[in-house]
Design a protein around this motif. Sequence first.
Motif, PDB file in Angstrom:
ATOM      1  N   TYR A  16       0.803  -1.232   0.000  1.00 15.82           N
ATOM      2  CA  TYR A  16       0.000   0.000   0.000  1.00 15.82           C
ATOM      3  C   TYR A  16       0.833   1.278   0.000  1.00 15.82           C
ATOM      4  O   TYR A  16       0.365   2.300  -0.488  1.00 15.82           O
ATOM      5  CB  TYR A  16      -0.934   0.022   1.224  1.00 15.82           C
ATOM      6  N   GLN A  57      -7.719  -3.880  -4.620  1.00 13.33           N
ATOM      7  CA  GLN A  57      -6.509  -3.271  -4.053  1.00 13.33           C
ATOM      8  C   GLN A  57      -6.707  -1.766  -3.816  1.00 13.33           C
ATOM      9  O   GLN A  57      -6.319  -1.234  -2.770  1.00 13.33           O
ATOM     10  CB  GLN A  57      -5.334  -3.516  -5.019  1.00 13.33           C
ATOM     11  N   ARG A 111      -6.574   0.199  -0.203  1.00  6.93           N
ATOM     12  CA  ARG A 111      -5.679   1.351   0.019  1.00  6.93           C
ATOM     13  C   ARG A 111      -6.503   2.545   0.544  1.00  6.93           C
ATOM     14  O   ARG A 111      -6.054   3.259   1.447  1.00  6.93           O
ATOM     15  CB  ARG A 111      -4.959   1.705  -1.294  1.00  6.93           C
TER      16      ARG A 111
END
Length: 182
Positions: A61, A101, A105
């Motif tokens: 991240y 993803q 994040r």
Amino acid sequence: MTHHYSFVGGTEGPWRVIGCDTIVGAPLEAVPRLSVINAPALDLPDRGAWVLQGFTSNVRYAERHEINQLRAKQEGLGRAVSSCAALIPIRKNAAWWALSQDERRAVFETQSHHTEIGLDYLPQIARQLHHSRDLGEPFDFLTWFEFAPEHTAAFEALLVRLRASPEWTYIEREVDIRLVRD
Ligand code: HEM
């Protein structure tokens, strides 16, 4: 050298367990001592009462500017003054792992400010993240922290801030194990 680590809870090892609090989910069996060994559990002669395994890895991240800030401030494990440690194994729920993803994040940093908060506690707290999920382990992450006794209160304050964040609503199992080296 392997990136694989085993955290062995039992009667041996340099770290004495001074606390083991279940924050959420199933507890872990209480043990008096812990050792951290840079090897897979299969290679160990003594597997204690339990072994949790993880591996260090690349970041998922952190963005360039954050990596730069972390590198500028953080100190490594094994400092002579770091006689206190915490092992906090964490498992996130199915809703977390169903996110993309970019959604993860957003929860992790945009909403929860995990890195921004954490940076306030560097370099006093040294840290290492271990990934366990892909090993089929009971926890997804093994988080390890080392600090001097006088920074224990700062570590507690860090935990209060992180545990109040949106990221923590996705955590379904968390055990907080405190250790001293003697
Ligand atoms: C991940 C920083 C404290 C639990 C991360 C990442 C960073 C970070 C940059 C992302 C790594 C990546 O990009 O893959 C910090 C800093 C801290 C701190 C600077 C200050 C000491 C903590 C504490 C806990 C914690 C106290 C647990 C109680 C985690 C977990 C992850 C993580 C579980 C993995 C999250 C995921 O991949 O879903 N941390 N952290 N961190 N941190 Fe922290």
